[in-house]
Scaffold this motif. Structure first.
Motif, short mmCIF file in Angstrom:
data_model
loop_
_atom_site.label_atom_id
_atom_site.label_comp_id
_atom_site.label_asym_id
_atom_site.label_seq_id
_atom_site.Cartn_x
_atom_site.Cartn_y
_atom_site.Cartn_z
N MET A 187 0.64 -1.35 0.05
CA MET A 187 0.00 -0.06 0.02
C MET A 187 0.94 1.39 -0.01
O MET A 187 0.50 2.15 -0.68
CB MET A 187 -1.00 0.12 1.22
CG MET A 187 -1.85 0.87 1.18
SD MET A 187 -2.94 0.52 0.01
CE MET A 187 -4.48 1.62 0.37
N LYS A 188 1.94 1.32 0.75
CA LYS A 188 2.81 2.32 0.78
C LYS A 188 3.63 2.73 -0.49
O LYS A 188 3.76 3.73 -0.84
CB LYS A 188 3.90 2.23 1.89
CG LYS A 188 3.31 2.29 3.40
CD LYS A 188 4.63 2.02 4.27
CE LYS A 188 4.11 2.04 5.93
NZ LYS A 188 5.45 1.87 6.64
N ILE A 189 3.82 1.48 -1.35
CA ILE A 189 4.19 1.53 -2.53
C ILE A 189 3.46 2.25 -3.68
O ILE A 189 3.69 3.31 -4.55
CB ILE A 189 4.71 0.40 -3.21
CG1 ILE A 189 5.98 -0.10 -2.44
CG2 ILE A 189 5.45 0.61 -4.50
CD1 ILE A 189 6.54 -1.55 -2.61
N ILE A 190 1.87 2.01 -3.31
CA ILE A 190 1.14 2.71 -4.35
C ILE A 190 0.85 4.06 -3.97
O ILE A 190 0.78 4.99 -5.09
CB ILE A 190 -0.34 1.86 -4.15
CG1 ILE A 190 -0.13 0.49 -4.74
CG2 ILE A 190 -1.51 2.66 -4.87
CD1 ILE A 190 -1.16 -0.34 -4.33
N TRP A 191 0.71 4.45 -2.97
CA TRP A 191 0.83 6.06 -2.21
C TRP A 191 2.00 6.62 -2.62
O TRP A 191 1.70 7.79 -3.11
CB TRP A 191 0.75 5.97 -0.89
CG TRP A 191 -0.83 5.84 -0.18
CD1 TRP A 191 -1.33 4.79 0.35
CD2 TRP A 191 -2.19 6.26 -0.71
NE1 TRP A 191 -2.59 4.98 0.60
CE2 TRP A 191 -3.16 6.04 -0.02
CE3 TRP A 191 -1.97 7.78 -1.29
CZ2 TRP A 191 -4.21 6.43 -0.32
CZ3 TRP A 191 -3.21 8.33 -1.41
CH2 TRP A 191 -4.34 7.67 -0.80
N ALA A 192 3.35 6.05 -2.66
CA ALA A 192 4.40 6.91 -3.22
C ALA A 192 4.43 6.94 -4.56
O ALA A 192 4.68 8.02 -5.06
CB ALA A 192 5.63 6.03 -2.75
N ALA A 193 3.68 6.03 -5.25
CA ALA A 193 3.80 6.11 -6.66
C ALA A 193 2.81 7.11 -7.05
O ALA A 193 2.95 8.12 -8.04
CB ALA A 193 3.48 4.83 -7.31
N LEU A 194 1.57 7.06 -6.43
CA LEU A 194 0.60 8.28 -6.93
C LEU A 194 1.15 9.48 -6.47
O LEU A 194 0.89 10.50 -7.29
CB LEU A 194 -0.68 8.02 -5.82
CG LEU A 194 -1.62 8.80 -6.11
CD1 LEU A 194 -2.35 8.78 -7.60
CD2 LEU A 194 -2.93 8.49 -5.08
N LEU A 195 1.72 9.79 -5.43
CA LEU A 195 2.35 11.03 -5.18
C LEU A 195 3.37 11.46 -6.25
O LEU A 195 3.36 12.74 -6.59
CB LEU A 195 2.84 11.01 -3.52
CG LEU A 195 3.51 12.59 -3.36
CD1 LEU A 195 2.52 13.41 -2.85
CD2 LEU A 195 4.18 12.04 -1.88
N GLY A 196 4.23 10.65 -6.55
CA GLY A 196 5.13 10.92 -7.51
C GLY A 196 4.62 11.24 -8.64
O GLY A 196 5.00 12.35 -9.51
N VAL A 197 3.41 10.68 -9.34
CA VAL A 197 2.83 10.84 -10.60
C VAL A 197 1.86 12.37 -10.48
O VAL A 197 2.12 13.18 -11.19
CB VAL A 197 1.65 9.81 -10.88
CG1 VAL A 197 0.80 10.38 -11.96
CG2 VAL A 197 2.72 8.57 -11.19
#
Length: 58
Positions: free
Chosen positions: A1-11
């Motif tokens: 879940m943390k990886i998804i949030w980090a990817a979303l924030l990066g995008v």
């Protein structure tokens, strides 16, 4: 879940960067009087919150 949030924030940051750069270069500029008014309003809010915290603690 943390990886998804980090990817979303990066995008989101990647998509917002050109717009933010455009606004910083071509956006409206504030006068010294306007900046003084904004800083006084923020200071008032900080003092008000500090007063509320002091009332809650006592």
């Amino acid at each position: 879940m943390k990886i998804i949030w980090a990817a979303l924030l990066g995008v989101m940051l990647w998509r917002m960067w050109p717009v933010a750069k455009h606004w910083m270069e071509n956006g409206p500029k504030g006068s010294q009087k306007e900046w003084l008014n904004v800083s006084m309003l923020i200071g008032g809010v900080v003092l008000f919150v500090g007063l509320l915290v002091a009332f809650v603690r006592s």
